[in-house]
Design a protein around this motif. Structure first.
Motif, PDB file in Angstrom:
ATOM      1  N   ASP A 152      51.107  15.685  28.659  1.00  0.00           N
ATOM      2  CA  ASP A 152      50.731  15.524  30.072  1.00  0.00           C
ATOM      3  C   ASP A 152      50.243  16.824  30.706  1.00  0.00           C
ATOM      4  O   ASP A 152      49.395  16.801  31.602  1.00  0.00           O
ATOM      5  CB  ASP A 152      51.914  14.995  30.888  1.00  0.00           C
ATOM      6  N   ARG A 153      50.749  17.964  30.223  1.00  0.00           N
ATOM      7  CA  ARG A 153      50.403  19.251  30.851  1.00  0.00           C
ATOM      8  C   ARG A 153      48.937  19.618  30.682  1.00  0.00           C
ATOM      9  O   ARG A 153      48.362  20.276  31.536  1.00  0.00           O
ATOM     10  CB  ARG A 153      51.277  20.374  30.286  1.00  0.00           C
ATOM     11  N   ASN A 154      48.319  19.218  29.576  1.00  0.00           N
ATOM     12  CA  ASN A 154      46.916  19.605  29.377  1.00  0.00           C
ATOM     13  C   ASN A 154      46.026  18.415  29.011  1.00  0.00           C
ATOM     14  O   ASN A 154      44.928  18.590  28.519  1.00  0.00           O
ATOM     15  CB  ASN A 154      46.813  20.690  28.300  1.00  0.00           C
ATOM     16  N   PHE A 155      46.494  17.195  29.278  1.00  0.00           N
ATOM     17  CA  PHE A 155      45.774  16.002  28.852  1.00  0.00           C
ATOM     18  C   PHE A 155      44.363  15.930  29.429  1.00  0.00           C
ATOM     19  O   PHE A 155      43.403  15.692  28.696  1.00  0.00           O
ATOM     20  CB  PHE A 155      46.561  14.743  29.204  1.00  0.00           C
ATOM     21  N   ASP A 156      44.212  16.125  30.738  1.00  0.00           N
ATOM     22  CA  ASP A 156      42.877  16.015  31.342  1.00  0.00           C
ATOM     23  C   ASP A 156      41.903  17.018  30.742  1.00  0.00           C
ATOM     24  O   ASP A 156      40.753  16.677  30.450  1.00  0.00           O
ATOM     25  CB  ASP A 156      42.951  16.190  32.862  1.00  0.00           C
ATOM     26  N   ARG A 157      42.350  18.252  30.540  1.00  0.00           N
ATOM     27  CA  ARG A 157      41.484  19.285  29.956  1.00  0.00           C
ATOM     28  C   ARG A 157      41.066  18.917  28.536  1.00  0.00           C
ATOM     29  O   ARG A 157      39.892  18.998  28.173  1.00  0.00           O
ATOM     30  CB  ARG A 157      42.204  20.636  29.961  1.00  0.00           C
ATOM     31  N   VAL A 158      42.015  18.470  27.721  1.00  0.00           N
ATOM     32  CA  VAL A 158      41.739  18.110  26.327  1.00  0.00           C
ATOM     33  C   VAL A 158      40.849  16.870  26.268  1.00  0.00           C
ATOM     34  O   VAL A 158      39.874  16.825  25.512  1.00  0.00           O
ATOM     35  CB  VAL A 158      43.054  17.897  25.545  1.00  0.00           C
ATOM     36  N   LYS A 159      41.159  15.869  27.075  1.00  0.00           N
ATOM     37  CA  LYS A 159      40.374  14.633  27.103  1.00  0.00           C
ATOM     38  C   LYS A 159      38.924  14.928  27.481  1.00  0.00           C
ATOM     39  O   LYS A 159      38.000  14.482  26.811  1.00  0.00           O
ATOM     40  CB  LYS A 159      41.001  13.658  28.106  1.00  0.00           C
ATOM     41  N   ASN A 160      38.711  15.711  28.530  1.00  0.00           N
ATOM     42  CA  ASN A 160      37.349  16.037  28.968  1.00  0.00           C
ATOM     43  C   ASN A 160      36.606  16.860  27.918  1.00  0.00           C
ATOM     44  O   ASN A 160      35.418  16.640  27.684  1.00  0.00           O
ATOM     45  CB  ASN A 160      37.380  16.776  30.309  1.00  0.00           C
ATOM     46  N   ALA A 161      37.303  17.791  27.292  1.00  0.00           N
ATOM     47  CA  ALA A 161      36.682  18.604  26.233  1.00  0.00           C
ATOM     48  C   ALA A 161      36.254  17.719  25.068  1.00  0.00           C
ATOM     49  O   ALA A 161      35.186  17.915  24.481  1.00  0.00           O
ATOM     50  CB  ALA A 161      37.650  19.686  25.752  1.00  0.00           C
TER      51      ALA A 161
END
Length: 173
Positions: A67-76
């Motif tokens: 959850d801490r870096n999901f948006d960043r990883v998903k967008n990348a």
């Protein structure tokens, strides 16, 4: 060994004739040299597919994520995978997305068969070997082609463009 009921028949080790098999090679056409594996991976950087397909109905399923870096990883992933496919000559429509952390893998495949009967590829982000094994068993049972990627490994790769390109190129194959 006697304590375990194992009786030693001969003190000599068995000797066998053997050979080391060479790595598989793939040829992409256009007069390029065949590509071999290196440390179990294809080197697909700067390579185009000779006769690419168009990936139409496909889905990315996030079974495991932080959850801490999901948006960043998903967008990348979305950004870079689309570029990677294009660089290989592969056309693809926008994938459907499903966050399915904690869901049963077999139930997911049943759901896919109903909601996306023409799905051509299910791309999974996973966290362990058990998830991988379940997915591959269901791939065979339900006839849906799958590709799996480690969430943690991908999250590490986005820090280094060269490693990321190589990682995504191998996933694209």
């Amino acid at each position: 060994m006697n304590a375990f009921g194992i009786k030693q028949v001969d003190a000599e080790l068995i000797k066998l004739n053997s050979c080391i098999l060479s790595s598989r090679q793939i040829s992409l056409g256009d007069g390029e040299m065949p590509i071999t594996t290196r440390f179990g991976k294809w080197d697909m950087k700067n390579k185009k597919v000779n006769d690419p397909i168009h990936i139409k109905d496909w889905i990315i399923i996030w079974l495991h994520y932080d959850d801490r870096n999901f948006d960043r990883v998903k967008n990348a992933f979305y950004e870079n995978m689309e570029k990677c496919f294009a660089n290989k000559g592969i056309k693809c429509d926008r994938p459907k997305i499903m966050n399915a952390r904690g869901k049963n893998v077999e139930d997911l495949f049943k759901e896919l068969r109903v909601k996306m009967p023409t799905v051509s590829l299910a791309f999974f982000f996973i966290g362990n070997q058990e998830m991988y094994d379940s997915i591959k068993k269901c791939e065979e049972k339900y006839g849906i082609m799958t590709q799996c990627a480690s969430y943690e490994k991908f999250a590490e790769q986005i820090q280094n463009d060269a490693k990321l390109e190589s990682y995504l190129s191998n996933l694209a194959m």
